[in-house]
Design a protein around this motif. Structure first.
Motif, short mmCIF file in Angstrom:
data_model
loop_
_atom_site.label_atom_id
_atom_site.label_comp_id
_atom_site.label_asym_id
_atom_site.label_seq_id
_atom_site.Cartn_x
_atom_site.Cartn_y
_atom_site.Cartn_z
N GLN A 228 0.82 -1.21 0.00
CA GLN A 228 0.00 0.00 0.00
C GLN A 228 0.85 1.25 0.00
N THR A 229 1.99 1.21 0.70
CA THR A 229 2.92 2.34 0.69
C THR A 229 3.46 2.56 -0.71
N LEU A 231 2.04 1.79 -3.56
CA LEU A 231 0.99 2.36 -4.39
C LEU A 231 0.76 3.83 -4.08
N ASN A 232 0.85 4.20 -2.81
CA ASN A 232 0.70 5.60 -2.44
C ASN A 232 1.83 6.45 -3.02
N ALA A 235 1.05 6.95 -6.63
CA ALA A 235 0.01 7.98 -6.76
C ALA A 235 0.58 9.39 -6.58
N THR A 252 -6.40 2.38 -5.18
CA THR A 252 -5.64 3.55 -4.75
C THR A 252 -5.92 4.68 -5.73
N LYS A 253 -6.43 5.76 -5.22
CA LYS A 253 -6.77 6.90 -6.07
C LYS A 253 -5.53 7.42 -6.77
#
Length: 303
Positions: A228-229, A231-232, A235, A252-253
């Motif tokens: 998740q980090t 992907l952030n 982004a 993930t936006k």
């Protein structure tokens, strides 16, 4: 003397390297050394001889190692037996899974399993392989969906399921985001975000090997631990990342996932396996494995 001190001693005695033993137990070398010194003080003898270059067992250490292994094995069996009693009273199956399996395979599998066995509850633990294996061995988990590692503990049985495919996560504003798919050559000059190798060796090596096989240089600008980090960071326009296909279910936006074109026969770098303790009988676990076997071909198509 307590069981944790004995576990620290066994790890140090088997590895003969404090750093490797501490990594195996997921603790700091200084903490490992402190526990071993406490054990030596309690027993009134030296167990290990330590120099700046190596670690060796003393004669007392050699004697204790065999007895300590037996004590730990017996303690683990007792704990596992009582956990098993409580678990069967509540009909709960405890499953561990790496993040991509938790996002992709497990929702499919648990849906089918609940249809077949509505009376069995499932507790899901999402962790890295390096943390799931000790929980499996200690009896805190019944099954684990993992990336198989070399030299796995002989007490574990593991079965290869399939290889996950890979996609490329790019910012939605990136020049490649309008493509239908990309190749490694398309990524040759891109800033790459990769996982930390110690905890996610397969995912880290995936990027490195794909670039090496394509004769390209991997321009790594950032290492991160959690998917998740990563992907952030994508982004936030910090770079692009090659991730397992099922990671794309982690919405993930600002991120778009592109299929990765690679030569046939080269995508064998993200193996997924299921593991369990071999000698223990467990009808709940076997019921889950039966459902998995029945539906495996369909699940593999989704990977």
């Amino acid at each position: 003397m307590d069981l944790h001190q004995l576990r620290c001693f066994i790890a140090a005695a088997e590895e003969l390297h404090f750093g490797h033993a501490a990594q195996r137990l997921e603790m700091l070398p200084a903490a490992l050394g402190r526990h071993i010194r406490l054990l030596e003080d309690d027993l009134g003898t030296r167990l290990l001889t330590r120099t700046t270059r190596n670690v060796t067992l003393t004669s007392d250490g050699e004697v204790l190692l065999e007895e300590a292994r037996g004590l730990i094995e017996q303690a683990d069996k007792i704990a596992a037996r009582f956990r098993e009693r409580g678990r069967h009273q509540t009909q709960t199956l405890r499953i561990g899974a790496i993040d991509s399996a938790a996002a992709g395979l497990l929702p499919l599998l648990l849906h089918d399993f609940r249809d077949q066995h509505p009376e069995i509850g499932v507790h899901l633990c999402e962790e890295k392989t390096i943390k799931l294996l000790p929980k499996l061995l200690s009896g805190r988990l019944d099954l684990a969906f993992i990336r198989p590692r070399p030299n796995m503990d002989a007490r574990l049985v593991h079965r290869h399921l399939f290889h996950e495919t890979a996609v490329v996560a790019v910012p939605k504003t990136h020049r490649l985001s309008r493509r239908e798919s990309v190749s490694i050559r398309d990524l040759a000059n891109e800033s790459l975000i990769v996982p930390e190798r110690r905890s996610r060796p397969h995912s880290h090596d995936l990027t490195m090997k794909l670039f090496a096989e394509a004769g390209q240089h991997a321009n790594i600008v950032q290492i991160a631990d959690e998917k998740q980090t990563i992907l952030n960071l994508v982004a936030a326009n910090m770079g692009v990342a090659i991730v397992p296909h099922w990671t794309s279910r982690m919405a993930t936006k600002g991120v778009r996932y592109l299929p990765l074109r690679i030569p046939d026969g080269t995508m064998d770098k993200l193996p997924l396996a299921v593991a369990w303790v071999g000698k223990a009988r467990d009808p709940l676990r076997d019921a889950m494995l039966s459902t998995l076997n029945e539906r495996l071909t369909a699940y593999a198509r989704e990977a």
